[in-house]
Motif scaffolding. Structure first.
Motif, PDB file in Angstrom:
ATOM      1  N   SER A 141       0.993  -1.036  -0.610  1.00 23.07           N
ATOM      2  CA  SER A 141       0.195  -0.163  -0.262  1.00 23.07           C
ATOM      3  C   SER A 141       0.875   1.553   0.066  1.00 23.07           C
ATOM      4  CB  SER A 141      -0.981   0.310   0.699  1.00 23.07           C
ATOM      5  OG  SER A 141      -1.537   1.428   1.098  1.00 23.07           O
ATOM      6  N   LYS A 142       1.136   2.100  -0.707  1.00 20.37           N
ATOM      7  CA  LYS A 142       1.572   3.257  -1.402  1.00 20.37           C
ATOM      8  C   LYS A 142       1.028   4.294  -1.089  1.00 20.37           C
ATOM      9  CE  LYS A 142       5.087   1.177  -4.735  1.00 20.37           C
ATOM     10  NZ  LYS A 142       4.276  -0.282  -5.122  1.00 20.37           N
ATOM     11  N   ARG A 143       1.877   4.922  -1.066  1.00 21.00           N
ATOM     12  CA  ARG A 143       1.709   6.811  -0.718  1.00 21.00           C
ATOM     13  C   ARG A 143       1.930   7.710  -1.981  1.00 21.00           C
ATOM     14  NH1 ARG A 143       3.795   5.672   4.146  1.00 21.00           N
ATOM     15  NH2 ARG A 143       5.797   6.973   3.287  1.00 21.00           N
ATOM     16  N   VAL A 144       0.622   7.899  -2.414  1.00 20.49           N
ATOM     17  CA  VAL A 144       0.813   8.520  -3.906  1.00 20.49           C
ATOM     18  C   VAL A 144       0.529   9.970  -3.602  1.00 20.49           C
ATOM     19  CG1 VAL A 144      -0.259   8.490  -6.284  1.00 20.49           C
ATOM     20  CG2 VAL A 144       0.405   6.594  -4.652  1.00 20.49           C
ATOM     21  N   ILE A 145       1.352  10.563  -4.856  1.00 21.74           N
ATOM     22  CA  ILE A 145       0.135  12.192  -5.048  1.00 21.74           C
ATOM     23  C   ILE A 145       0.351  12.151  -6.704  1.00 21.74           C
ATOM     24  CG2 ILE A 145       0.880  14.756  -4.531  1.00 21.74           C
ATOM     25  CD1 ILE A 145       2.593  14.540  -2.025  1.00 21.74           C
ATOM     26  N   ILE A 146      -0.649  13.101  -6.959  1.00 20.01           N
ATOM     27  CA  ILE A 146      -0.674  13.006  -8.349  1.00 20.01           C
ATOM     28  C   ILE A 146      -0.914  15.200  -8.184  1.00 20.01           C
ATOM     29  CG2 ILE A 146      -2.569  12.610 -10.191  1.00 20.01           C
ATOM     30  CD1 ILE A 146      -3.402  10.698  -9.413  1.00 20.01           C
ATOM     31  N   PHE A 147       0.160  15.001  -8.828  1.00 19.94           N
ATOM     32  CA  PHE A 147       0.542  16.416  -9.415  1.00 19.94           C
ATOM     33  C   PHE A 147      -1.076  16.959 -10.740  1.00 19.94           C
ATOM     34  CE2 PHE A 147       3.402  16.658  -6.084  1.00 19.94           C
ATOM     35  CZ  PHE A 147       3.637  17.468  -5.545  1.00 19.94           C
ATOM     36  N   SER A 148      -1.960  17.309 -10.461  1.00 23.34           N
ATOM     37  CA  SER A 148      -2.538  18.086 -11.850  1.00 23.34           C
ATOM     38  C   SER A 148      -2.626  19.309 -12.103  1.00 23.34           C
ATOM     39  CB  SER A 148      -4.062  17.653 -11.493  1.00 23.34           C
ATOM     40  OG  SER A 148      -4.617  18.246 -12.232  1.00 23.34           O
ATOM     41  N   PRO A 149      -1.622  20.338 -13.009  1.00 23.49           N
ATOM     42  CA  PRO A 149      -1.444  21.650 -13.456  1.00 23.49           C
ATOM     43  C   PRO A 149      -2.723  22.096 -13.109  1.00 23.49           C
ATOM     44  CG  PRO A 149      -0.284  20.265 -15.404  1.00 23.49           C
ATOM     45  CD  PRO A 149      -1.264  19.200 -14.198  1.00 23.49           C
ATOM     46  N   HIS A 150      -4.106  21.533 -14.018  1.00 18.36           N
ATOM     47  CA  HIS A 150      -4.949  22.497 -14.342  1.00 18.36           C
ATOM     48  C   HIS A 150      -5.889  21.963 -12.740  1.00 18.36           C
ATOM     49  CE1 HIS A 150      -3.093  24.080 -17.478  1.00 18.36           C
ATOM     50  NE2 HIS A 150      -4.443  25.067 -17.269  1.00 18.36           N
ATOM     51  N   PRO A 151      -7.632  21.644 -12.763  1.00 13.76           N
ATOM     52  CA  PRO A 151      -7.980  21.090 -11.832  1.00 13.76           C
ATOM     53  C   PRO A 151      -8.487  20.040 -13.312  1.00 13.76           C
ATOM     54  CG  PRO A 151      -8.698  23.189 -11.869  1.00 13.76           C
ATOM     55  CD  PRO A 151      -8.011  23.229 -12.542  1.00 13.76           C
ATOM     56  N   VAL A 170      -4.126  14.059  -3.922  1.00 12.10           N
ATOM     57  CA  VAL A 170      -4.525  14.529  -5.569  1.00 12.10           C
ATOM     58  C   VAL A 170      -3.842  16.424  -5.496  1.00 12.10           C
ATOM     59  CG1 VAL A 170      -5.176  15.700  -8.075  1.00 12.10           C
ATOM     60  CG2 VAL A 170      -6.113  13.210  -6.601  1.00 12.10           C
ATOM     61  N   ALA A 171      -3.365  16.799  -5.749  1.00  5.56           N
ATOM     62  CA  ALA A 171      -2.618  18.325  -6.055  1.00  5.56           C
ATOM     63  C   ALA A 171      -2.876  19.073  -6.797  1.00  5.56           C
ATOM     64  CB  ALA A 171      -1.141  17.774  -5.432  1.00  5.56           C
ATOM     65  N   TYR A 172      -3.578  19.677  -7.066  1.00 11.22           N
ATOM     66  CA  TYR A 172      -3.902  20.595  -8.152  1.00 11.22           C
ATOM     67  C   TYR A 172      -3.229  22.001  -7.874  1.00 11.22           C
ATOM     68  CZ  TYR A 172      -8.038  17.739  -8.585  1.00 11.22           C
ATOM     69  OH  TYR A 172      -8.669  16.626  -8.782  1.00 11.22           O
ATOM     70  N   GLN A 173      -2.854  22.683  -8.770  1.00  8.37           N
ATOM     71  CA  GLN A 173      -1.473  23.463  -8.684  1.00  8.37           C
ATOM     72  C   GLN A 173      -1.758  24.497  -8.799  1.00  8.37           C
ATOM     73  OE1 GLN A 173       0.905  19.796 -11.315  1.00  8.37           O
ATOM     74  NE2 GLN A 173       2.907  21.173 -10.007  1.00  8.37           N
ATOM     75  N   THR A 174      -3.070  24.680 -10.080  1.00  7.58           N
ATOM     76  CA  THR A 174      -3.572  26.260 -10.326  1.00  7.58           C
ATOM     77  C   THR A 174      -4.542  26.049 -10.234  1.00  7.58           C
ATOM     78  OG1 THR A 174      -3.610  26.335 -12.715  1.00  7.58           O
ATOM     79  CG2 THR A 174      -1.811  26.198 -11.831  1.00  7.58           C
ATOM     80  N   SER A 175      -5.222  26.980 -10.217  1.00 11.34           N
ATOM     81  CA  SER A 175      -6.813  27.289  -9.834  1.00 11.34           C
ATOM     82  C   SER A 175      -7.542  27.010 -11.303  1.00 11.34           C
ATOM     83  CB  SER A 175      -7.168  28.956  -9.217  1.00 11.34           C
ATOM     84  OG  SER A 175      -6.479  29.578 -10.411  1.00 11.34           O
ATOM     85  N   GLY A 176      -7.311  27.890 -12.472  1.00 10.87           N
ATOM     86  CA  GLY A 176      -7.332  27.174 -13.943  1.00 10.87           C
ATOM     87  C   GLY A 176      -8.623  28.147 -14.550  1.00 10.87           C
ATOM     88  N   ASN A 177      -9.002  29.319 -13.284  1.00 13.71           N
ATOM     89  CA  ASN A 177      -9.620  29.951 -13.380  1.00 13.71           C
ATOM     90  C   ASN A 177      -9.933  30.882 -14.895  1.00 13.71           C
ATOM     91  OD1 ASN A 177      -7.890  32.854 -13.767  1.00 13.71           O
ATOM     92  ND2 ASN A 177      -7.588  32.095 -11.502  1.00 13.71           N
TER      93      ASN A 177
END
Length: 640
Positions: A360-370, A393-400
């Motif tokens: 069981s791994k700890r995972v981060i998915i970096f997503s530039p936009h949402p 999941v890490a949303y890096q920008t707001s994508g506004n």
């Protein structure tokens, strides 16, 4: 820059390339080289007491060149007092102080920061009455001739092969003129104007004849999105359908490009055809998969004759029979396929792309936009969660900026009406200010902070809906809102230390065994590239920490392209049901459906692009002789 080649290699390259190309590792190094050449010429002309006449381009491509020229002026005394400049083009109609005007671009990027006299730079006038344009264009060319002609003409290239605004169909002797802009050109600029409907339909451009008359031409291109057109211009026939191909007849032209935009050139795509190569594992896999796809054969059906007839006799000479090479490559392809992207517990992982332990791994998915997480790797995202991994999941920008004004108004009206009905303490000033601005907003006008707040909330709520659909708890969903993005413009600030620290803090908090990040570099100045740089910089800071020694970084691609088959190191197959599940996850992003702001030249919606891409990846594996799946998501491991 490209490696040193022998005379024999250069001769073989010339058999394919009709224009001299210089390839650099990235756009920064290439831009420094171009700026250095321009600065040398300016100084040489100044020493001779002569004017230096420059033809200049606009857009993202030359920005780093201008930044370096400004630095050379400020720090190394480069003077522009003997420089005359003529810009390639301008939108029509457009006011010079418009945010999208090339007058404003050139002043902000170069002219306002150097000592060039105001009467020494010329840019087509986007305010002229229509009946004045022919005379203006004639005078524009006459001024260049009176100064002795262009010493250097700087160019970019459109995805349809245009130079300046000389669109496909422009003739080699075309003069400076008003021209109707191609749909592809307008679609590429639509994000700057807030949508295609607000993008000008015409432009004034320096003609091909004037460009060809320059003593020196430098055409620059960055990113994978330009790779196909660079190949056509450099290696294809001279044709009005690709105006840049006219430069094959110019006596002193160089294409200065980065490695990403060079990918389709023969010397990059099939280097064994033009030079002696080292037949390492990666090169063998590239050659064999290309050969199989070219001939329409599965890998295991390739013969010695196939290798010999298609420039791969050297490979046979080194490794023997085709049968042995085929088996090697087939097995490597087979070993990339896994239904366990987090590793299969209690399994022999010798030939699996991921480790079995920890189970069981700890995972981060970096997503530039949402929405990049679900669009680009939604099947893998869902599977990681279902297989018991702790997925963040890490949303890096707001994508506004990707939310349309109509969509924002709809949500504002909903929020305002809801607050009136429930009498909750919602800050009406935000909604009222945003609504008033949007109703009066001019085409291309920058959103005020209140509007950006509303649009960011829309994207955030959609991302939360996707994560709930997958099953993630709220505490594993992170909105980073990296500061570089928050300009309200398509053009962002450079990556800063604050951005890197935000990413680094999350990694340090989660201590992941797996990281996924967007490796889509189609636009080297786009959000994906900056977000990836932030991840790389954060990992560089943290790499010596104990937990990072057990962390693997996997890169996924965006909605437009996939990794080449020989690059793929992990392919996660999807069943038809899983494809539908991913589609429903994408549908949670309602603001990005039915004609989004950044649709570009591709009329498909994002879910369609994703499904087509994933199906195409699975089809490639099947064509090479492997199992047939409905779809596949592909990844490349980045070793740090």
């Amino acid at each position: 820059m490209q490696k040193q080649l022998t005379d024999f290699d250069l001769e073989r390259i010339k058999a394919f390339e009709q224009i001299h190309t210089e390839i650099f590792e990235n756009s920064s190094k290439a831009s420094l080289a171009v700026a250095s050449e321009m600065a040398s010429l300016i100084r040489k002309k100044e020493a001779e007491g002569k004017p230096c006449v420059l033809g200049l381009a606009t857009g993202n491509t030359p920005k780093l060149v201008y930044i370096e020229l400004v630095r050379l002026h400020r720090e190394e005394g480069l003077s522009f007092r003997n420089v005359y400049s003529f810009n390639l083009d301008e939108y029509y109609p457009i006011a010079p102080d418009s945010p999208q005007s090339y007058v404003r671009f050139m002043k902000e990027m170069l002219f306002d920061h150097v000592d060039i006299p105001e009467d020494h730079y010329f840019i087509p006038d986007g305010r002229l009455p229509m009946d004045r344009i022919p005379a203006f264009c004639k005078e524009y060319e006459q001024k260049i001739e009176e100064l002795g002609g262009l010493d250097i003409q700087l160019l970019g290239i459109g995805s349809n092969g245009h130079i300046g605004f000389n669109e496909p169909g422009s003739l080699v002797d075309s003069k400076t003129r008003l021209i109707a802009l191609n749909h592809t050109t307008r679609a590429g600029a639509a994000s700057d104007f807030g949508g295609l409907s607000a993008t000008p339909k015409k432009g004034i451009t320096l003609g091909v004849k004037a460009i060809m008359s320059a003593r020196r031409v430098i055409l620059m291109a960055w990113g994978e999105s330009k790779a196909d057109v660079i190949k056509l211009a450099v290696e294809g026939p001279v044709t009005e359908r690709i105006p840049a191909s006219y430069l094959q007849a110019h006596p002193n032209t160089t294409f200065v490009i980065d490695e990403a935009s060079a990918q389709q050139l023969t010397k990059y795509k099939s280097p064994w055809l033009v030079e002696t190569v080292t037949w390492d594992n990666k090169m063998i896999r590239k050659a064999v998969t290309q050969l199989a796809l070219q001939l329409g054969k599965s890998v295991l059906k390739l013969t010695d004759k196939d290798y010999n007839d298609n420039g791969l006799s050297d490979l046979l000479a080194v490794y023997g029979h085709a049968y042995d090479i085929n088996i090697q490559v087939f097995n490597q392809l087979q070993h990339t396929i896994t239904g366990w992207p987090g590793g299969k517990p209690n399994a022999d992982d010798t030939y699996r792309p991921e480790r079995a332990e920890p189970a069981s791994k700890r995972v981060i998915i970096f997503s530039p936009h949402p929405d990049d997480d679900i669009i680009s790797m939604g099947g893998t995202f869902i599977r990681l969660h279902e297989q018991g991994h702790e997925v963040h999941v890490a949303y890096q920008t707001s994508g506004n900026i990707a939310v349309s004004d109509d969509e924002a108004l709809r949500y504002i009206d909903f929020a305002a009406d809801l607050s009136k009905r429930t009498e909750q303490g919602i800050d009406h000033s935000v909604y009222d200010t945003a609504r008033d601005f949007l109703k009066k907003k001019k085409p291309g006008e920058i959103d005020i902070p209140e509007v950006r707040t509303v649009k960011a909330i829309i994207r955030r709520s959609e991302a939360k809906a996707t994560c709930r659909f997958v099953g993630l708890p709220d505490e594993q969903v992170h909105f980073l809102d990296l500061p570089f993005y928050e300009t309200g413009l398509v053009q962002k600030k450079p990556l800063g230390d604050e951005d890197v620290q935000i990413v680094a803090r999350l990694i340090d908090q989660v201590k992941p065994q797996q990281i996924y990040a967007a490796g889509d570099l189609a636009d080297p100045h786009g959000t994906h590239k900056v977000c990836l740089d932030a991840v790389f910089a954060a990992i560089e800071q943290l790499k010596d920490k104990e937990y990072m020694k057990d962390c693997w970084l996997w890169l996924y691609r965006g909605a437009w392209a996939e990794w080449d088959i020989h690059e793929i190191e992990m392919a996660v197959p999807m069943s038809p049901e899983q494809v539908l599940q991913k589609r429903y996850g994408i549908f949670k992003h309602q603001s990005q459906k039915d004609g989004v702001v950044f649709q570009g030249n591709d009329s498909r919606e994002f879910w369609q692009r994703a499904e087509d891409r994933n199906a195409a990846t699975a089809a490639l594996y099947n064509k090479l002789g492997l199992a047939e799946y409905a779809a596949m998501e592909a990844f490349v491991r980045w070793k740090f």
